[in-house]
Design a protein around this motif. Structure first.
Motif, PDB file in Angstrom:
ATOM      1  N   THR A  51      15.307  -9.983 -10.943  1.00  0.00           N
ATOM      2  CA  THR A  51      15.784  -9.486 -12.230  1.00  0.00           C
ATOM      3  C   THR A  51      17.299  -9.614 -12.334  1.00  0.00           C
ATOM      4  OG1 THR A  51      13.916  -7.964 -12.428  1.00  0.00           O
ATOM      5  CG2 THR A  51      15.880  -7.461 -13.743  1.00  0.00           C
ATOM      6  N   ALA A  52      18.010  -9.198 -11.285  1.00  0.00           N
ATOM      7  CA  ALA A  52      19.475  -9.197 -11.318  1.00  0.00           C
ATOM      8  C   ALA A  52      20.080 -10.590 -11.224  1.00  0.00           C
ATOM      9  CB  ALA A  52      20.008  -8.327 -10.183  1.00  0.00           C
ATOM     10  N   THR A  53      19.459 -11.492 -10.465  1.00  0.00           N
ATOM     11  CA  THR A  53      20.088 -12.793 -10.227  1.00  0.00           C
ATOM     12  C   THR A  53      19.496 -13.932 -11.036  1.00  0.00           C
ATOM     13  OG1 THR A  53      18.630 -13.265  -8.362  1.00  0.00           O
ATOM     14  CG2 THR A  53      20.728 -12.160  -7.871  1.00  0.00           C
ATOM     15  N   ASP A  97      16.615 -13.322 -14.028  1.00  0.00           N
ATOM     16  CA  ASP A  97      16.164 -12.944 -15.367  1.00  0.00           C
ATOM     17  C   ASP A  97      17.317 -12.556 -16.290  1.00  0.00           C
ATOM     18  OD1 ASP A  97      13.552 -13.370 -14.572  1.00  0.00           O
ATOM     19  OD2 ASP A  97      13.158 -11.262 -14.138  1.00  0.00           O
ATOM     20  N   VAL A  98      18.160 -11.638 -15.859  1.00  0.00           N
ATOM     21  CA  VAL A  98      19.252 -11.158 -16.716  1.00  0.00           C
ATOM     22  C   VAL A  98      20.217 -12.294 -17.070  1.00  0.00           C
ATOM     23  CG1 VAL A  98      21.215  -9.579 -16.858  1.00  0.00           C
ATOM     24  CG2 VAL A  98      19.011  -8.753 -16.011  1.00  0.00           C
ATOM     25  N   PRO A  99      20.669 -13.100 -16.091  1.00  0.00           N
ATOM     26  CA  PRO A  99      21.547 -14.215 -16.473  1.00  0.00           C
ATOM     27  C   PRO A  99      20.874 -15.212 -17.423  1.00  0.00           C
ATOM     28  CG  PRO A  99      21.731 -13.800 -14.126  1.00  0.00           C
ATOM     29  CD  PRO A  99      20.596 -12.962 -14.628  1.00  0.00           C
ATOM     30  N   MET A 100      19.581 -15.489 -17.243  1.00  0.00           N
ATOM     31  CA  MET A 100      18.892 -16.421 -18.129  1.00  0.00           C
ATOM     32  C   MET A 100      18.777 -15.853 -19.540  1.00  0.00           C
ATOM     33  SD  MET A 100      18.391 -19.213 -16.598  1.00  0.00           S
ATOM     34  CE  MET A 100      17.219 -20.064 -17.607  1.00  0.00           C
ATOM     35  N   GLN A 101      18.526 -14.543 -19.665  1.00  0.00           N
ATOM     36  CA  GLN A 101      18.464 -13.915 -20.983  1.00  0.00           C
ATOM     37  C   GLN A 101      19.829 -13.965 -21.662  1.00  0.00           C
ATOM     38  OE1 GLN A 101      16.946 -10.034 -20.121  1.00  0.00           O
ATOM     39  NE2 GLN A 101      14.855 -10.751 -19.836  1.00  0.00           N
ATOM     40  N   ALA A 102      20.884 -13.714 -20.895  1.00  0.00           N
ATOM     41  CA  ALA A 102      22.238 -13.758 -21.456  1.00  0.00           C
ATOM     42  C   ALA A 102      22.560 -15.170 -21.934  1.00  0.00           C
ATOM     43  CB  ALA A 102      23.251 -13.298 -20.415  1.00  0.00           C
ATOM     44  N   LYS A 103      22.166 -16.167 -21.156  1.00  0.00           N
ATOM     45  CA  LYS A 103      22.418 -17.549 -21.562  1.00  0.00           C
ATOM     46  C   LYS A 103      21.644 -17.874 -22.836  1.00  0.00           C
ATOM     47  CE  LYS A 103      22.258 -22.351 -20.170  1.00  0.00           C
ATOM     48  NZ  LYS A 103      21.973 -23.320 -19.119  1.00  0.00           N
ATOM     49  N   GLU A 134       0.829  -1.202   0.000  1.00  0.00           N
ATOM     50  CA  GLU A 134       0.000   0.000   0.000  1.00  0.00           C
ATOM     51  C   GLU A 134       0.863   1.252   0.000  1.00  0.00           C
ATOM     52  OE1 GLU A 134      -3.242  -0.149  -0.600  1.00  0.00           O
ATOM     53  OE2 GLU A 134      -2.914  -2.302  -0.660  1.00  0.00           O
ATOM     54  N   GLY A 135       0.574   2.152  -0.908  1.00  0.00           N
ATOM     55  CA  GLY A 135       1.303   3.415  -0.986  1.00  0.00           C
ATOM     56  C   GLY A 135       2.691   3.269  -1.584  1.00  0.00           C
ATOM     57  N   LYS A 136       3.032   2.079  -2.047  1.00  0.00           N
ATOM     58  CA  LYS A 136       4.338   1.836  -2.659  1.00  0.00           C
ATOM     59  C   LYS A 136       4.151   1.390  -4.096  1.00  0.00           C
ATOM     60  CE  LYS A 136       6.544   0.403   1.626  1.00  0.00           C
ATOM     61  NZ  LYS A 136       7.209  -0.683   2.332  1.00  0.00           N
ATOM     62  N   ARG A 137       5.229   1.458  -4.846  1.00  0.00           N
ATOM     63  CA  ARG A 137       5.185   0.978  -6.227  1.00  0.00           C
ATOM     64  C   ARG A 137       5.036  -0.541  -6.205  1.00  0.00           C
ATOM     65  NH1 ARG A 137       7.987   2.392 -11.525  1.00  0.00           N
ATOM     66  NH2 ARG A 137       8.174   0.346 -12.502  1.00  0.00           N
ATOM     67  N   VAL A 138       4.074  -1.042  -6.969  1.00  0.00           N
ATOM     68  CA  VAL A 138       3.855  -2.482  -7.077  1.00  0.00           C
ATOM     69  C   VAL A 138       4.321  -2.912  -8.465  1.00  0.00           C
ATOM     70  CG1 VAL A 138       2.136  -4.329  -7.077  1.00  0.00           C
ATOM     71  CG2 VAL A 138       1.882  -2.388  -5.535  1.00  0.00           C
ATOM     72  N   GLU A 139       5.146  -3.932  -8.519  1.00  0.00           N
ATOM     73  CA  GLU A 139       5.619  -4.440  -9.794  1.00  0.00           C
ATOM     74  C   GLU A 139       4.994  -5.812 -10.021  1.00  0.00           C
ATOM     75  OE1 GLU A 139       9.855  -4.027 -10.126  1.00  0.00           O
ATOM     76  OE2 GLU A 139       9.735  -1.913  -9.585  1.00  0.00           O
ATOM     77  N   ILE A 140       4.498  -6.017 -11.215  1.00  0.00           N
ATOM     78  CA  ILE A 140       3.883  -7.295 -11.566  1.00  0.00           C
ATOM     79  C   ILE A 140       4.922  -8.080 -12.366  1.00  0.00           C
ATOM     80  CG2 ILE A 140       1.920  -8.441 -12.634  1.00  0.00           C
ATOM     81  CD1 ILE A 140       1.141  -6.539 -10.345  1.00  0.00           C
ATOM     82  N   ASP A 141       5.379  -9.172 -11.775  1.00  0.00           N
ATOM     83  CA  ASP A 141       6.461  -9.974 -12.349  1.00  0.00           C
ATOM     84  C   ASP A 141       5.915 -11.211 -13.060  1.00  0.00           C
ATOM     85  OD1 ASP A 141       9.086 -10.807 -12.844  1.00  0.00           O
ATOM     86  OD2 ASP A 141       9.216 -11.892 -10.942  1.00  0.00           O
ATOM     87  N   HIS A 142       6.606 -11.619 -14.117  1.00  0.00           N
ATOM     88  CA  HIS A 142       6.283 -12.861 -14.817  1.00  0.00           C
ATOM     89  C   HIS A 142       7.024 -13.998 -14.109  1.00  0.00           C
ATOM     90  CE1 HIS A 142       5.613  -9.870 -18.013  1.00  0.00           C
ATOM     91  NE2 HIS A 142       4.813 -10.754 -18.558  1.00  0.00           N
ATOM     92  N   TYR A 143       6.285 -14.905 -13.478  1.00  0.00           N
ATOM     93  CA  TYR A 143       6.921 -16.065 -12.856  1.00  0.00           C
ATOM     94  C   TYR A 143       5.894 -17.145 -12.608  1.00  0.00           C
ATOM     95  CZ  TYR A 143      10.029 -18.877 -10.053  1.00  0.00           C
ATOM     96  OH  TYR A 143      10.815 -19.911  -9.604  1.00  0.00           O
ATOM     97  N   PRO A 144       6.151 -18.377 -12.966  1.00  0.00           N
ATOM     98  CA  PRO A 144       7.416 -18.971 -13.368  1.00  0.00           C
ATOM     99  C   PRO A 144       7.726 -18.922 -14.858  1.00  0.00           C
ATOM    100  CG  PRO A 144       5.810 -20.715 -13.032  1.00  0.00           C
ATOM    101  CD  PRO A 144       5.127 -19.405 -12.703  1.00  0.00           C
ATOM    102  N   ILE A 145       6.768 -18.556 -15.705  1.00  0.00           N
ATOM    103  CA  ILE A 145       7.015 -18.531 -17.148  1.00  0.00           C
ATOM    104  C   ILE A 145       7.641 -17.189 -17.527  1.00  0.00           C
ATOM    105  CG2 ILE A 145       5.959 -18.733 -19.433  1.00  0.00           C
ATOM    106  CD1 ILE A 145       3.601 -20.202 -18.047  1.00  0.00           C
ATOM    107  N   PRO A 146       8.793 -17.165 -18.210  1.00  0.00           N
ATOM    108  CA  PRO A 146       9.434 -15.907 -18.598  1.00  0.00           C
ATOM    109  C   PRO A 146       8.543 -15.077 -19.522  1.00  0.00           C
ATOM    110  CG  PRO A 146      10.918 -17.769 -18.966  1.00  0.00           C
ATOM    111  CD  PRO A 146       9.574 -18.334 -18.622  1.00  0.00           C
ATOM    112  N   ALA A 147       8.723 -13.770 -19.498  1.00  0.00           N
ATOM    113  CA  ALA A 147       7.911 -12.848 -20.285  1.00  0.00           C
ATOM    114  C   ALA A 147       8.018 -13.088 -21.785  1.00  0.00           C
ATOM    115  CB  ALA A 147       8.307 -11.403 -19.970  1.00  0.00           C
TER     116      ALA A 147
END
Length: 133
Positions: free
Chosen positions: A78-80, A82-88, A42-55
């Motif tokens: 994202t850092a640990t 998503d980004v490594p999986m995209q790079a792979k 509440e009152g904070k930014r909410v992020e909707i993430d794709h999981y377990p299926i990648p975007a």
């Protein structure tokens, strides 16, 4: 690869389902296995993430794949993860196309050893002079 974004309706439903608390669960979000974050949203930014299926995969834009989470949990994933999986994925696709870095082409006689800081003959393992272009 096209990205499958959530519709406004799915985002709204995910936020309602969360009950105002972060839905992130487990190690992929930087938490102990099976533990839910539950940080107040509440009152904070909410992020909707794709999981377990990648975007990038078909079917990733459904409510079942939407996780309403806090910025801390989403940033960790994202850092640990998503980004490594995209790079792979890019490395595998590049290798599949037969593209690789100079000096590492299949069949190349010599390669540069970063660990040793020298050029090495692949067949003999002997140090050789740097090639001239």
């Amino acid at each position: 690869m096209p990205r499958h974004n959530f519709s406004a309706k799915v985002k709204r439903q995910a936020r309602e389902r969360s009950g105002g608390h972060c839905e992130a669960v487990g190690e992929v979000y930087g938490l102990p296995a099976g533990q839910r974050c539950n940080a107040a949203l509440e009152g904070k930014r909410v992020e909707i993430d794709h999981y377990p299926i990648p975007a990038t995969d078909e079917g990733s834009d459904l409510l079942e794949n939407a996780v309403a989470c806090c910025t801390k949990c989403h940033g960790h994933k994202t850092a640990t993860y998503d980004v490594p999986m995209q790079a792979k994925g890019k490395r595998v696709a590049t290798r599949h196309l037969g593209i690789s870095r100079p000096g590492t082409l299949p069949g190349a006689r010599i390669k540069y050893s970063r660990a040793r800081g020298v050029w090495v003959d692949r067949a003999t393992g002997q140090i050789v002079e740097a090639p001239t272009s």
